[in-house]
Design an enzyme around this catalytic site. Structure first.
Site, mmCIF file in Angstrom:
data_model
loop_
_atom_site.group_PDB
_atom_site.id
_atom_site.type_symbol
_atom_site.label_atom_id
_atom_site.label_comp_id
_atom_site.label_asym_id
_atom_site.label_seq_id
_atom_site.Cartn_x
_atom_site.Cartn_y
_atom_site.Cartn_z
ATOM 1 N N GLU A 68 0.776 -1.015 0.049
ATOM 2 C CA GLU A 68 -0.074 0.026 -0.062
ATOM 3 C C GLU A 68 0.935 1.362 -0.136
ATOM 4 O O GLU A 68 0.653 2.195 0.610
ATOM 5 C CB GLU A 68 -1.099 0.028 1.069
ATOM 6 C CG GLU A 68 -2.063 -1.115 0.965
ATOM 7 C CD GLU A 68 -3.105 -0.877 1.816
ATOM 8 O OE1 GLU A 68 -3.759 -1.769 2.338
ATOM 9 O OE2 GLU A 68 -3.661 0.213 1.886
ATOM 10 N N GLY A 69 1.883 1.244 -0.767
ATOM 11 C CA GLY A 69 2.468 2.402 -0.848
ATOM 12 C C GLY A 69 3.902 2.359 0.211
ATOM 13 O O GLY A 69 3.711 2.194 1.169
#
Lengths: 385, 261
Positions: free
Chosen positions: A363-364
């Site tokens: 997620e990043g």
């Protein structure tokens, strides 16, 4: 520490804790070893109404927000990050519908997600589009009343297990990020299949697979928002979901700290329990300081989101970075306190350390999060002039 | 199907302390839970309902605080709960308890299946279920580990035995007592748990039931408890020391010495 939770929030935490202790802890080692999807645990979470915590009541949810979801995610993560990833990925997939869906789309898809009847998955990442999310190659070409999807999504949590997928695809490649669009795709749509199940270092109870689209027709009613909004849908979703990663980090750190304290009291060396040595106490103290700080940041950011604020991108990036770094450090130190036993699979901290690593990546990556924070600082400074 | 589940609130400990003067259980300072075997009964009731439809009612006889146990049953998903509570019921042994419960069930009226836990972890008698069936004049099966088939007018269950299981056919209305092998209880539902906080639990008192007062409470309890004590370990014990080989050698020579080998 008292975080002034409401009675309902304490109840959420208690139920999630009960499931974590009674259902997750006894099965986590086996799920990890066999890389087995936690169907039974998902069923229990559905029976407990935990899938709809952040979904409004009119769509069958509990009507809470980020804080309510964070509490449940934290408790599950203290027992097994693979289980909590499987659980939280549903929210990651549902937020695009919740934030950008039409009333019709919300009515048709959210109730089944809220009840846990159907699992959901979010598909953004591709082989060549990770941190550079704008580089996605999957296309959606409009033909009559349908969009025809072609391309492959990679490393999709709940891939194959989920019934509902929110997918980002390019409707107009020439426009770059403004040419991306978001779609709801249901399992069973012709031309939609699944690639291999990945073998991972950690979170092995969770299913991670490729999604393959080969001339897959998606009804135009399943386009979320408008054409060209896909990148914004993804970014707004990730802004919220990062708090969930923070809650995972806090939970994992909390679980590792508890194991370390318990072990340090039992383990004797030099005729004393090792917890009586300051070297160990100081390590535990640092672990506790970091865990509590991360928790405070998670809860306060979740509350900012729930208050209706629009500006939380920087803060949610901070939560993600800090809590995931805390989880990695605390899990690593827990293994250190266990010594040789910590390196053995018989004890849970070995798994926790393997699991923790993903929090800094998915997620990043934490590097991308620091970019977001850095850019926000520049923007803030520039706007003061 | 109308399903009735009988539950009991018990102290949360497997090591119940006993007051040596009165020979009764010491409950002070011990948190209360739903008797674990009854949790399996609740779960089985819910599963029958989910499978073939119907209604699940949980009842409990006990002091006013037993309504917490009923609220927990509600949060798990039972449709209705009833507390059977009156000072006149205090001091009931299993006979008076099962009599009172039978009168409450008669008042509920129609039912197909009554589910009870195999026994309560405080008294450990395993008597209330079977006695209740006798009062109601219905068949019962104890230690059920599986409901194999259930439909209108027919019931087939597996009764756990030490060396396997019996397959028993019977006809509803019937009473079953269940063991932990039967299922894995679900967690409480968040929504129902929040509703349960303000749930008005109906309380049935002595005058609500068509009962013979002589058969209630202490008066209606022929059981006389002389003494309760933990079993004493009898016989001589010897601990063999050394590594595994030495221990085996010592064990064999001990057994030979005793003429067993």
């Amino acid at each position: 520490m008292d975080y002034f939770l409401t009675d309902a929030q304490k109840t959420i935490r208690d139920i999630a804790r009960k499931i974590a202790i009674e259902k997750v802890v006894p099965s986590r080692a086996e799920l990890d070893e066999k890389e087995e999807f936690p169907h039974e645990i998902m069923k229990a979470l559905a029976q407990a109404d935990l899938f709809g915590l952040y979904i409004p009541e009119k769509y069958g949810g509990f009507g809470g927000g980020s804080i309510d979801l964070a509490l449940a995610v934290e408790e599950l993560s203290s027992a097994c990050l693979g289980v909590s990833t499987t659980f939280a990925a549903n929210a990651l997939a549902a937020y695009p519908v919740l934030l950008f869906g039409s009333e019709e789309q919300k009515k048709s898809f959210l109730p089944d997600i809220a009840s846990g009847k159907k699992l959901a998955a979010f598909g953004l990442t591709e082989a060549g589009a990770g941190s550079d999310a704008a580089a996605i190659q999957t296309t959606a070409k409009k033909e009559g009343d349908e969009y025809i999807l072609n391309g492959t999504k990679q490393w999709i949590t709940n891939g194959g297990e989920a019934e509902i997928y929110t997918i980002i695809a390019m409707t107009d490649k020439s426009k770059g990020t403004r040419g991306a669009s978001a779609f709801i795709v249901e399992k069973g749509t012709p031309g939609f299949s699944f690639g291999k199940k990945e073998k991972k270092m950690g979170i092995r109870a969770s299913a991670t697979r490729e999604l393959v689209f080969e001339n897959c027709p998606v009804p135009k009613e399943n386009l979320l928002s408008k054409e060209g909004m896909g990148f914004i849908v993804a970014m707004r979703t990730l802004d919220i979901s990062r708090v969930g990663i923070g809650a995972q980090g806090v939970g994992l750190a909390h679980g590792a700290l508890d194991e370390a304290v318990k072990y340090a009291r039992e383990r004797h060396q030099f005729g004393k329990p090792i917890i009586s040595f300051q070297a160990i106490q100081h390590m535990l103290a640092d672990m506790a300081i970091l865990t509590e700080s991360a928790r405070a940041l998670v809860y306060s950011t979740a509350r900012v989101i729930d208050s209706g604020s629009k500006e939380y991108s920087k803060e949610s990036a901070m939560v993600k970075v800090f809590a995931s770094d805390v989880a990695m450090k605390v899990a690593t130190d827990a293994v250190q306190i266990f010594g040789g036993y910590g390196y053995m699979r018989e004890y849970p901290v070995e798994k926790m350390m393997r699991d923790a690593k993903i929090l800094q990546i998915y997620e990043g990556t934490n590097q991308i999060q620091r970019n977001i924070i850095g850019q926000a600082l520049i923007k803030e400074a520039a706007s003061k002039k | 199907m109308n399903i009735i589940v009988c539950i009991k609130q018990v102290p949360d400990t497997s090591e119940v302390r006993i007051n040596p003067e009165t020979n009764t259980l010491i409950r002070e300072g011990v948190p209360s839970i739903v008797n674990p075997f009854d949790m399996y009964a609740i779960e089985e009731g819910l599963r029958i309902k989910e499978m073939i439809g119907g209604k699940v009612t949980a009842i409990s006889m006990g002091p006013p605080q037993a309504l917490e146990a009923l609220k927990e049953a509600f949060s798990l998903g039972v449709d209705e709960v009833i507390l059977i509570s009156d000072r006149a019921f205090a001091g009931s042994d299993t006979l008076a308890t099962s009599y009172t419960l039978s009168k409450a069930i008669e008042k509920i009226g129609l039912f197909d299946i009554i589910l009870c836990g195999k026994q309560a972890i405080d008294g450990d008698t395993a008597q209330v279920g079977p006695e209740l069936a006798e009062h109601l004049g219905i068949p019962f099966v104890t230690s059920v580990k599986k409901i194999d088939e259930i439909r209108e007018g027919y019931l087939r269950v597996h009764r756990m035995m030490e060396d396997g299981y019996d397959v028993i056919e019977t006809r509803p209305p019937a009473l079953l007592t269940v063991v932990k092998e039967i299922n894995e209880p679900r967690p409480p539902s968040l929504k129902r748990k929040i509703q349960a906080k303000n749930l008005q639990v109906p309380v049935w008192r002595k005058e609500d039931l068509d009962v013979d007062e002589k058969r209630l409470g202490l008066k209606g309890s022929p059981t006389q408890v002389l003494r309760i004590f933990p079993p004493e370990i009898k016989g001589e014990r010897k601990i063999l020391e050394g590594n595994l080989e030495e221990q085996i050698y010592k064990l064999v020579s001990e057994l030979k010495g005793l003429g067993i080998l």
